[in-house]
Design an enzyme around this catalytic site. Structure first.
Site, PDB file in Angstrom:
ATOM      1  N   LYS A   1      -3.471  15.876  57.687  1.00 25.40           N
ATOM      2  CA  LYS A   1      -4.714  15.713  56.922  1.00 25.40           C
ATOM      3  C   LYS A   1      -5.797  15.172  57.866  1.00 25.40           C
ATOM      4  O   LYS A   1      -6.169  13.998  57.833  1.00 25.40           O
ATOM      5  CB  LYS A   1      -4.497  14.780  55.724  1.00 25.40           C
ATOM      6  CG  LYS A   1      -5.568  14.935  54.637  1.00 25.40           C
ATOM      7  CD  LYS A   1      -5.128  14.208  53.380  1.00 25.40           C
ATOM      8  CE  LYS A   1      -6.199  14.241  52.293  1.00 25.40           C
ATOM      9  NZ  LYS A   1      -6.440  15.579  51.751  1.00 25.40           N
TER      10      LYS A   1
ATOM     11  N   LEU B   1      -1.189  21.801  53.368  1.00 22.68           N
ATOM     12  CA  LEU B   1      -1.063  20.354  53.238  1.00 22.68           C
ATOM     13  C   LEU B   1      -0.064  20.045  52.131  1.00 22.68           C
ATOM     14  O   LEU B   1      -0.150  20.619  51.036  1.00 22.68           O
ATOM     15  CB  LEU B   1      -2.419  19.729  52.904  1.00 22.68           C
ATOM     16  CG  LEU B   1      -2.412  18.208  52.750  1.00 22.68           C
ATOM     17  CD1 LEU B   1      -2.182  17.532  54.103  1.00 22.68           C
ATOM     18  CD2 LEU B   1      -3.720  17.720  52.140  1.00 22.68           C
TER      19      LEU B   1
ATOM     20  N   GLU C   1      -3.076  28.300  50.484  1.00 19.99           N
ATOM     21  CA  GLU C   1      -3.520  27.251  49.557  1.00 19.99           C
ATOM     22  C   GLU C   1      -5.018  27.379  49.320  1.00 19.99           C
ATOM     23  O   GLU C   1      -5.674  28.253  49.892  1.00 19.99           O
ATOM     24  CB  GLU C   1      -3.179  25.870  50.118  1.00 19.99           C
ATOM     25  CG  GLU C   1      -3.833  25.556  51.447  1.00 19.99           C
ATOM     26  CD  GLU C   1      -3.427  24.195  52.004  1.00 19.99           C
ATOM     27  OE1 GLU C   1      -2.918  23.364  51.238  1.00 19.99           O
ATOM     28  OE2 GLU C   1      -3.631  23.973  53.212  1.00 19.99           O
TER      29      GLU C   1
ATOM     30  N   TYR D   1      -7.584  11.321  57.272  1.00 22.22           N
ATOM     31  CA  TYR D   1      -8.187  10.730  56.077  1.00 22.22           C
ATOM     32  C   TYR D   1      -7.272  10.884  54.873  1.00 22.22           C
ATOM     33  O   TYR D   1      -6.307  11.650  54.896  1.00 22.22           O
ATOM     34  CB  TYR D   1      -9.554  11.364  55.797  1.00 22.22           C
ATOM     35  CG  TYR D   1      -9.486  12.731  55.148  1.00 22.22           C
ATOM     36  CD1 TYR D   1      -9.711  12.889  53.783  1.00 22.22           C
ATOM     37  CD2 TYR D   1      -9.185  13.871  55.893  1.00 22.22           C
ATOM     38  CE1 TYR D   1      -9.640  14.140  53.184  1.00 22.22           C
ATOM     39  CE2 TYR D   1      -9.111  15.128  55.314  1.00 22.22           C
ATOM     40  CZ  TYR D   1      -9.340  15.252  53.957  1.00 22.22           C
ATOM     41  OH  TYR D   1      -9.259  16.500  53.364  1.00 22.22           O
TER      42      TYR D   1
END
Length: 288
Positions: free
Chosen positions: A146, A202, A178, A32
Site C-alpha cells: 500500500k 491489494l 481490482e 499509507y
C-alpha cells in the site's frame, strides 16, 4: 479536525508540515493506511496497522513504533478531535534526505503523519448501487504494497469520473484485477468469486472481513482469477473498501447488472458486514 500526529506528537493540524526534501514528497517513497471510525472507535484497527507494518517492511522502512503504540496515539487523536464517524489517514515515508534515487546512507528517521476527517456512510449508494467503468490496469507489479505511488490508480479513477462512474474496474488483458481503490467481486450461481490476494491486488481489510463472514455463514467463495467475460455475465457484482463497505455495482459501461438493482447475495453481505461493525464499534452508528 484541529489536531494531527507528526512524528509521534499530537499538534495542531495547521502546524503539521514536512520538509520539501521528504522522500514521500519527491519519490512517493512511503506507505499509507485509511482506517474507518464508527462511534468514535476504529474498525479493524489491528488488521490495518498490521498491513501498514507489512507494507513498511516490504520497502525496507523501519517505523520505530510498535503496533500498540500507534494504536494508542490514534485513539488519542480520535478523542482530541471528537471524531464519531469518519476516517483516519496515516502515512510513513523514508524520511528527509538530500535528493538521490538510492536509499539515503546512514540512519534516516521516517516521517509519520496522521490526521482525521469526518465522513458519513454512503447510505444512498449502498442502497441503490453504483456504476463502474472498465480500464486497463497499468500499475506496477507490487500492488500488494500500500504505497504512496498511486498515479495509476488516480488515472483510472479519473477515467471513471469522466464517464460518470463511481469506480474503475481494472484488468490486465482479460484478467480482472481490482478497482482503482477497491476489491471487486462477482456472484455466479450464488458463489462469490474474487481475485486471490497476490501481488497484483491489494489485500483489502474489508475484503478479509467479507471472506470471514462468508465462511461463518455458509456462503460459497472462490478466490481465483476471473475474466472480463465472466464479469460481464455475472449475476451480481459488488466492490469493497474501507469507505465504500459492501457496495453494489449495478451498471458497467452502460450495461446493467442484475437488471440494475443490488442483488440478493450482495444485500445479505451488507447486512452481515453491518452486524460486524456493530459487534466491534457499537449498535448506534451515526450517519452524519
Amino acid at each position: 479536525m484541529k489536531w494531527a500526529i507528526l512524528n509521534g506528537d499530537i499538534i495542531e493540524r495547521s502546524n503539521a508540515k514536512v520538509d520539501v526534501e521528504d522522500r514521500g514528497y519527491q519519490f512517493g517513497d512511503g506507505i499509507y493506511e485509511v482506517i474507518r471510525v464508527y462511534n468514535g472507535k476504529m474498525f479493524t484497527a489491528k488488521e490495518h496497522l498490521q498491513r501498514f507494518f507489512r507494507s513498511a517492511e516490504s520497502i525496507n522502512i523501519t517505523l520505530g513504533y510498535k503496533i500498540e503504540e500507534l494504536t494508542g496515539m490514534l485513539e488519542e487523536l480520535i478523542s482530541k478531535n471528537n471524531l464519531q464517524l469518519g476516517t483516519i489517514y496515516m502515512q510513513a515515508t523514508r524520511g528527509v534526505a538530500p535528493r538521490t534515487h538510492a536509499f539515503p546512507p546512514g540512519v534516516v528517521t521516517p516521517t509519520l503523519v496522521a490526521y482525521t476527517n469526518k465522513l458519513p456512510r454512503p447510505q444512498e449508494k449502498l442502497s441503490r448501487g453504483v456504476k463502474a467503468h472498465l480500464v486497463e490496469d497499468i500499475r506496477w507489479l507490487r500492488c500488494d504494497i500500500k504505497s504512496l505511488n498511486l498515479l495509476g490508480n488516480i488515472l483510472a479513477k479519473q477515467r471513471a469520473a469522466e464517464n460518470g462512474c463511481y469506480e474503475a474496474i481494472q484488468s490486465r488483458g482479460q484478467e480482472v484485477t481490482e478497482g482503482s481503490s477497491s476489491n471487486i467481486f462477482i456472484v455466479n450461481n450464488e458463489v462469490i468469486i474474487t481475485h486471490a490476494s497476490d501481488q497484483l491486488i491489494l489485500k483489502g481489510i474489508t475484503k478479509d472481513v467479507i471472506l470471514s463472514v462468508c465462511a461463518e455463514n455458509g456462503i460459497a467463495v472462490e478466490e481465483r482469477t476471473f475474466t472480463l467475460e465472466e464479469l460481464k455475465a455475472a449475476d451480481e457484482v459488488f466492490l469493497s473498501s474501507t469507505t465504500s463497505e459492501v457496495m453494489p455495482v449495478i451498471e458497467i459501461d452502460g450495461n446493467q447488472v442484475n437488471s440494475g438493482v443490488p442483488g440478493t447475495i450482495t444485500k445479505r453481505l451488507q447486512a452481515l458486514f453491518e452486524a460486524e461493525i456493530t459487534h466491534q464499534c457499537g449498535s448506534q452508528m451515526n450517519q452524519k
